[in-house]
Design a protein around this motif. Structure first.
Motif, mmCIF file in Angstrom:
data_model
loop_
_atom_site.group_PDB
_atom_site.id
_atom_site.type_symbol
_atom_site.label_atom_id
_atom_site.label_comp_id
_atom_site.label_asym_id
_atom_site.label_seq_id
_atom_site.Cartn_x
_atom_site.Cartn_y
_atom_site.Cartn_z
ATOM 1 N N ALA A 225 0.808 -1.227 0.000
ATOM 2 C CA ALA A 225 0.000 0.000 0.000
ATOM 3 C C ALA A 225 0.836 1.270 0.000
ATOM 4 C CB ALA A 225 -0.946 0.010 1.200
ATOM 5 N N ALA A 226 2.144 1.173 -0.208
ATOM 6 C CA ALA A 226 3.034 2.340 -0.218
ATOM 7 C C ALA A 226 2.932 3.145 1.079
ATOM 8 C CB ALA A 226 2.754 3.229 -1.428
ATOM 9 N N THR A 227 2.805 2.445 2.202
ATOM 10 C CA THR A 227 2.704 3.104 3.501
ATOM 11 C C THR A 227 4.097 3.359 4.061
ATOM 12 O OG1 THR A 227 0.659 1.874 3.939
ATOM 13 C CG2 THR A 227 1.724 2.955 5.819
ATOM 14 N N PRO A 228 4.437 4.598 4.423
ATOM 15 C CA PRO A 228 5.750 4.853 5.019
ATOM 16 C C PRO A 228 5.925 4.112 6.340
ATOM 17 C CG PRO A 228 4.729 6.905 4.280
ATOM 18 C CD PRO A 228 3.670 5.842 4.210
ATOM 19 N N HIS A 229 7.107 3.563 6.561
ATOM 20 C CA HIS A 229 7.472 2.961 7.832
ATOM 21 C C HIS A 229 8.976 3.102 7.987
ATOM 22 C CE1 HIS A 229 7.864 -0.177 4.756
ATOM 23 N NE2 HIS A 229 8.784 -0.752 5.519
ATOM 24 N N ARG A 230 9.461 2.980 9.215
ATOM 25 C CA ARG A 230 10.873 3.234 9.474
ATOM 26 C C ARG A 230 11.569 1.986 9.996
ATOM 27 N NH1 ARG A 230 11.062 8.195 12.103
ATOM 28 N NH2 ARG A 230 12.090 9.186 10.346
ATOM 29 N N HIS A 231 12.708 1.659 9.377
ATOM 30 C CA HIS A 231 13.597 0.615 9.881
ATOM 31 C C HIS A 231 14.771 1.285 10.581
ATOM 32 C CE1 HIS A 231 11.509 -2.627 7.874
ATOM 33 N NE2 HIS A 231 11.652 -2.058 6.695
ATOM 34 N N VAL A 232 15.147 0.738 11.724
ATOM 35 C CA VAL A 232 16.256 1.293 12.488
ATOM 36 C C VAL A 232 17.258 0.178 12.782
ATOM 37 C CG1 VAL A 232 16.955 2.571 14.541
ATOM 38 C CG2 VAL A 232 14.661 2.925 13.576
ATOM 39 N N LEU A 233 18.525 0.429 12.494
ATOM 40 C CA LEU A 233 19.607 -0.481 12.837
ATOM 41 C C LEU A 233 20.485 0.211 13.871
ATOM 42 C CD1 LEU A 233 20.637 -1.746 9.280
ATOM 43 C CD2 LEU A 233 19.244 -2.947 10.957
ATOM 44 N N VAL A 234 20.606 -0.396 15.052
ATOM 45 C CA VAL A 234 21.448 0.148 16.116
ATOM 46 C C VAL A 234 22.626 -0.803 16.318
ATOM 47 C CG1 VAL A 234 21.542 1.000 18.482
ATOM 48 C CG2 VAL A 234 19.372 1.085 17.223
ATOM 49 N N TYR A 235 23.829 -0.267 16.294
ATOM 50 C CA TYR A 235 25.046 -1.048 16.460
ATOM 51 C C TYR A 235 25.606 -0.740 17.842
ATOM 52 C CZ TYR A 235 24.534 -1.310 11.411
ATOM 53 O OH TYR A 235 24.025 -1.514 10.146
ATOM 54 N N VAL A 236 25.723 -1.747 18.693
ATOM 55 C CA VAL A 236 26.146 -1.573 20.077
ATOM 56 C C VAL A 236 27.442 -2.345 20.312
ATOM 57 C CG1 VAL A 236 25.445 -1.750 22.492
ATOM 58 C CG2 VAL A 236 23.692 -1.494 20.705
ATOM 59 N N ASP A 237 28.434 -1.687 20.914
ATOM 60 C CA ASP A 237 29.658 -2.383 21.292
ATOM 61 C C ASP A 237 29.370 -3.166 22.571
ATOM 62 O OD1 ASP A 237 32.224 -3.241 21.380
ATOM 63 O OD2 ASP A 237 33.149 -1.291 21.711
ATOM 64 N N ASP A 238 29.156 -4.478 22.411
ATOM 65 C CA ASP A 238 28.605 -5.310 23.485
ATOM 66 C C ASP A 238 29.339 -6.654 23.522
ATOM 67 O OD1 ASP A 238 26.861 -6.386 25.408
ATOM 68 O OD2 ASP A 238 25.406 -7.012 23.882
ATOM 69 N N PRO A 239 30.614 -6.642 23.915
ATOM 70 C CA PRO A 239 31.413 -7.884 23.858
ATOM 71 C C PRO A 239 30.899 -8.989 24.766
ATOM 72 C CG PRO A 239 32.605 -6.135 25.017
ATOM 73 C CD PRO A 239 31.418 -5.493 24.381
ATOM 74 N N ASP A 240 30.152 -8.637 25.814
ATOM 75 C CA ASP A 240 29.640 -9.661 26.735
ATOM 76 C C ASP A 240 28.183 -10.041 26.448
ATOM 77 O OD1 ASP A 240 32.059 -9.748 28.164
ATOM 78 O OD2 ASP A 240 31.489 -7.956 29.299
ATOM 79 N N ASP A 241 27.636 -9.573 25.332
ATOM 80 C CA ASP A 241 26.251 -9.902 24.934
ATOM 81 C C ASP A 241 25.257 -9.586 26.045
ATOM 82 O OD1 ASP A 241 27.245 -10.733 22.533
ATOM 83 O OD2 ASP A 241 27.099 -12.874 22.952
ATOM 84 N N GLU A 242 25.386 -8.401 26.618
ATOM 85 C CA GLU A 242 24.516 -8.007 27.723
ATOM 86 C C GLU A 242 23.217 -7.347 27.265
ATOM 87 O OE1 GLU A 242 27.918 -7.019 31.102
ATOM 88 O OE2 GLU A 242 27.231 -5.428 29.752
ATOM 89 N N VAL A 243 23.216 -6.759 26.088
ATOM 90 C CA VAL A 243 22.014 -6.074 25.596
ATOM 91 C C VAL A 243 20.933 -7.105 25.310
ATOM 92 C CG1 VAL A 243 21.055 -4.643 23.763
ATOM 93 C CG2 VAL A 243 23.343 -4.154 24.665
ATOM 94 N N ALA A 244 19.765 -6.902 25.894
ATOM 95 C CA ALA A 244 18.681 -7.883 25.805
ATOM 96 C C ALA A 244 17.531 -7.344 24.964
ATOM 97 C CB ALA A 244 18.188 -8.248 27.208
ATOM 98 N N VAL A 245 16.604 -8.222 24.645
ATOM 99 C CA VAL A 245 15.472 -7.863 23.799
ATOM 100 C C VAL A 245 14.588 -6.809 24.449
ATOM 101 C CG1 VAL A 245 13.874 -9.633 24.641
ATOM 102 C CG2 VAL A 245 13.734 -8.866 22.246
ATOM 103 N N GLU A 246 14.707 -6.641 25.759
ATOM 104 C CA GLU A 246 13.911 -5.616 26.444
ATOM 105 C C GLU A 246 14.221 -4.211 25.931
ATOM 106 O OE1 GLU A 246 13.592 -9.244 28.702
ATOM 107 O OE2 GLU A 246 15.370 -8.157 27.972
ATOM 108 N N VAL A 247 15.435 -4.007 25.427
ATOM 109 C CA VAL A 247 15.770 -2.701 24.857
ATOM 110 C C VAL A 247 14.946 -2.456 23.593
ATOM 111 C CG1 VAL A 247 17.605 -1.249 23.935
ATOM 112 C CG2 VAL A 247 18.098 -2.834 25.808
ATOM 113 N N ALA A 248 14.875 -3.468 22.733
ATOM 114 C CA ALA A 248 14.053 -3.353 21.529
ATOM 115 C C ALA A 248 12.588 -3.172 21.894
ATOM 116 C CB ALA A 248 14.237 -4.589 20.653
ATOM 117 N N GLN A 249 12.127 -3.897 22.897
ATOM 118 C CA GLN A 249 10.733 -3.787 23.322
ATOM 119 C C GLN A 249 10.418 -2.383 23.811
ATOM 120 O OE1 GLN A 249 8.090 -6.591 23.635
ATOM 121 N NE2 GLN A 249 7.211 -4.555 23.280
ATOM 122 N N ALA A 250 11.326 -1.783 24.582
ATOM 123 C CA ALA A 250 11.102 -0.431 25.091
ATOM 124 C C ALA A 250 11.019 0.583 23.953
ATOM 125 C CB ALA A 250 12.216 -0.054 26.063
ATOM 126 N N ALA A 251 11.874 0.418 22.938
ATOM 127 C CA ALA A 251 11.853 1.336 21.807
ATOM 128 C C ALA A 251 10.556 1.196 21.007
ATOM 129 C CB ALA A 251 13.059 1.077 20.906
#
Length: 364
Positions: A225-251
């Motif tokens: 339907a040609a509806t505008p939407h936004r894709h976001v790519l966030v790159y995080v320096d996270d060597p211990d894999d601490e960033v969790a899906v809750e960050v994506a959920q909050a956004a």
């Protein structure tokens, strides 16, 4: 750059593009659903947030912007006569052989109005192809190609800069249907995305305050339907894999909460449900990159090599709306002039916002 050197550069670019036209990875957009048959008046297989059954006839009669919108903010070729008394020459589509002229409804008509999506698609194709074939104007397709190499190069630099990247991938959507049940003007939809983006960015900044991070945001349009939407790519320096899906959920929650027309049911953060938010601790790389993409990256970034681009970046970079012009600007001209993707390009041309933005450190 002199007029002669610009002409020479454009000729060289066209030659290179013609030689690579058979490689769809260069300009062929990747999408969540295939584009519906243009012989159909309705579409029943749609992307998230689009209505379950799309009536293209009524959708294409929707104007790019509300009648109260200041048409001076639109490109001149996307504004038509609204008084009914202007001469035919005021119509930007009056004669497609003289696409750029000094006589426009935007300036001459006492009641100029935004074009319908159907006519805007036609004007977008005529004027952008004319720009592509001109030696003194630059088309949206040519700008997209140049930016493509810089975009992939900026991602490569980010991967090299950070020790171990975790990637957050967001898809922020909204419904194109208003409370009255009618199609909303595309410029209004894009304004809604833009107005709430600052809130989403603040949420990301808060949750990632203890990490080094960069982001790039790309606005695209749905193929249903040609509806505008936004894709976001966030790159995080996270060597211990601490960033969790809750960050994506909050956004995602911030987007739904602050965007008129965005609904939680269109934004699942659940694996296997066309996720609106994902966290990738080991971002998968694209299976392959076309030869011309390698050449463009090397040309724009001036380095000898770069890591394979992330699959998510390939997915969103290929959705940039002005790629829709490519089939009309190369030898053969095999594109369909009624393509929904062209309508997305017309919307991108019409809106006042930048559909490619990034953090300061993501240098394009």
């Amino acid at each position: 750059m002199s007029e002669l050197s610009l002409a020479d550069a454009k000729k060289a670019t066209r030659k290179a593009a013609r030689e690579q036209v058979s490689k769809p990875a260069y300009y062929g957009p990747s999408s969540e659903t295939s584009e519906p048959s243009l012989s159909d008046s309705t579409t029943e297989e749609t992307e998230p947030a689009d209505p379950g059954r799309v009536d293209h006839k009524s959708r294409r009669q929707t104007r790019l912007a509300h009648p109260s919108y200041d048409v001076q903010n639109l490109p001149k070729p996307l504004v038509e006569c609204g008084c009914g008394s202007c001469p035919d020459a005021c119509d930007p589509l009056y004669d497609d052989r003289t696409s750029f002229r000094n006589f426009y409804a935007q300036e001459e008509c006492p009641l100029p109005q935004p074009m319908t999506l159907k006519r805007a698609r036609e004007a977008y194709l005529v004027y952008q192809v004319s720009s592509y074939n001109s030696d003194d104007r630059t088309s949206a397709l040519e700008r997209t190609r140049v930016k493509h190499g810089k975009l992939l190069g900026a991602e490569r630099d980010t991967f090299q800069q950070f020790e171990d990247v975790t990637q957050i991938f967001l898809s922020l959507r909204l419904s194109p249907i208003g409370r009255s049940g009618r199609w909303l003007e595309p410029v209004k939809l894009d304004n809604r995305l833009h107005d709430s983006w600052g809130n989403v960015r603040d949420v990301l900044d808060y949750h990632l305050r203890d990490y080094d991070s960069e982001y790039v945001a790309i606005t695209a349009t749905t193929v249903s339907a040609a509806t505008p939407h936004r894709h976001v790519l966030v790159y995080v320096d996270d060597p211990d894999d601490e960033v969790a899906v809750e960050v994506a959920q909050a956004a995602v929650d911030s987007h739904v909460r602050n965007t008129d027309g965005a609904f939680a049911e269109d934004h699942p953060v659940e694996p296997g449900e066309r996720d609106a938010g994902m966290v990738l601790h080991d971002p998968p790389r694209a299976d392959e990159v076309s030869e011309d993409t390698w050449l463009y990256v090397l040309d724009q970034r001036g380095r000898e090599a770069f890591p394979m681009t992330a699959a998510t970046m390939q997915y969103v970079a290929n959705q940039r709306p002005h790629w829709s012009l490519a089939p009309f600007c190369e030898d053969g001209k095999t594109g369909d002039p009624q393509s929904i993707k062209l309508e997305g390009g017309a919307i991108a041309w019409a809106t006042p916002h930048n559909w490619l933005t990034s953090s300061r450190g993501f240098k394009m």
